[in-house]
Design an enzyme around this catalytic site. Structure first.
Site, PDB file in Angstrom:
ATOM      1  CB  SER A 219      -0.803  -0.092   1.193  1.00 20.64           C
ATOM      2  OG  SER A 219      -1.671   0.563   1.413  1.00 20.64           O
ATOM      3  CB  CYS A 220      -0.280   4.769   0.471  1.00 21.48           C
ATOM      4  SG  CYS A 220      -0.972   5.108   2.039  1.00 21.48           S
TER       5      CYS A 220
END
Length: 268
Positions: A109-110
């Protein structure tokens, strides 16, 4: 190089007696280690273009401010996973060591996941983007028309994201793919850094939605125009507008929507 996908024999619910061969993209745990002394966390990545990822991640996470502050990147096979050994300048390492541990473990993810603080438009860490040269709307359409043919891994698996870079004529010059949309974008940014290209001189084209953390990465990379196949979030647009970025989204070859920064477009 590790295989990017494996082929599995599966059956469909409506035809259990007719096996079908399908490709499944791989994801590999990749440890980030700085200067051989500081383990920064583990990311789940598609195992290619990892050097590009290292450069882009370091820039968009503000570990470095430019390509010259990264001395070397080495990929090490650790059996079940990989490690990225990144050597940065002593000054940047000292700043990194003063940060609180991020506990970034096991995700694709980020850059915000696992972080203590969520950046706001007021503390992005860079100046607003300049109002540079104009780009023809036809160039945006040309890039969107060319996008699918450039996504070779997605053509094989139908399950990875792409981040592409097109010049002002709409010609796609670079594309990077990954199971994580943020990873694909970091790979693209890293490839531009290593090529000493000017991020402000073209169009970033994304196969994903345009969320706040994606906007944060593109702004920090100096990308003035972003085209996203899916929709933007409100917080991403707030950041983009405050940083003078052009955002075109819900973009298909036949129709695109300009959300902000339309001054850079001509010939609509």
């Amino acid at each position: 190089m590790r295989p990017l996908f494996e082929t599995l024999e599966v059956t469909a619910l409506d035809s259990p007696d007719a096996p079908v061969a399908l490709n499944v993209a791989d994801e590999v745990p990749v440890r980030l280690v700085f200067n051989d002394i500081f383990p920064h966390g583990t990311m789940m990545l598609t195992p290619d273009d990892l050097e590009d990822f290292a450069f882009g991640y370091c820039l968009t996470e503000q570990i470095v401010q430019g390509v010259e502050q990264i001395r070397s990147v080495r990929v090490v096979d650790e059996g079940d996973g990989l490690a990225l050994h990144i050597v940065i300048t002593g000054e940047r390492l000292a700043l990194l060591l003063r940060r609180r541990p991020r506990a970034q473990t096991g995700h694709s993810s980020c850059g915000l996941c696992g972080s203590d603080d969520v950046p706001t438009p007021e503390d992005v860490g860079c100046a607003p983007l300049a109002w540079g040269g104009e780009i023809a709307a036809e160039a945006v359409r040309d890039a969107l028309h060319a996008l699918e043919a450039c996504q070779t891994l997605n053509a094989a698996t139908r399950m990875v994201h792409g981040a592409a870079w097109a010049d002002s004529q709409g010609r796609i010059l670079l594309i990077r793919e990954d199971i994580g949309r943020h990873n694909a974008l970091d790979k693209l940014i890293g490839a531009l850094m290593r090529a000493h290209a000017r991020p402000s001189a073209g169009i970033c084209v994304l196969t994903s939605r345009y969320s706040f953390e994606m906007a944060l990465k593109t702004v920090r990379a100096g990308m003035e125009m972003v085209v996203a196949v899916s929709a933007p979030t409100g917080r991403a647009l707030q950041l983009a507008e405050s940083m003078n970025q052009t955002v075109i989204a819900i973009a298909r070859p036949h129709r695109q929507f300009v959300f902000c920064g339309g001054q850079r477009l001509v010939g609509r």
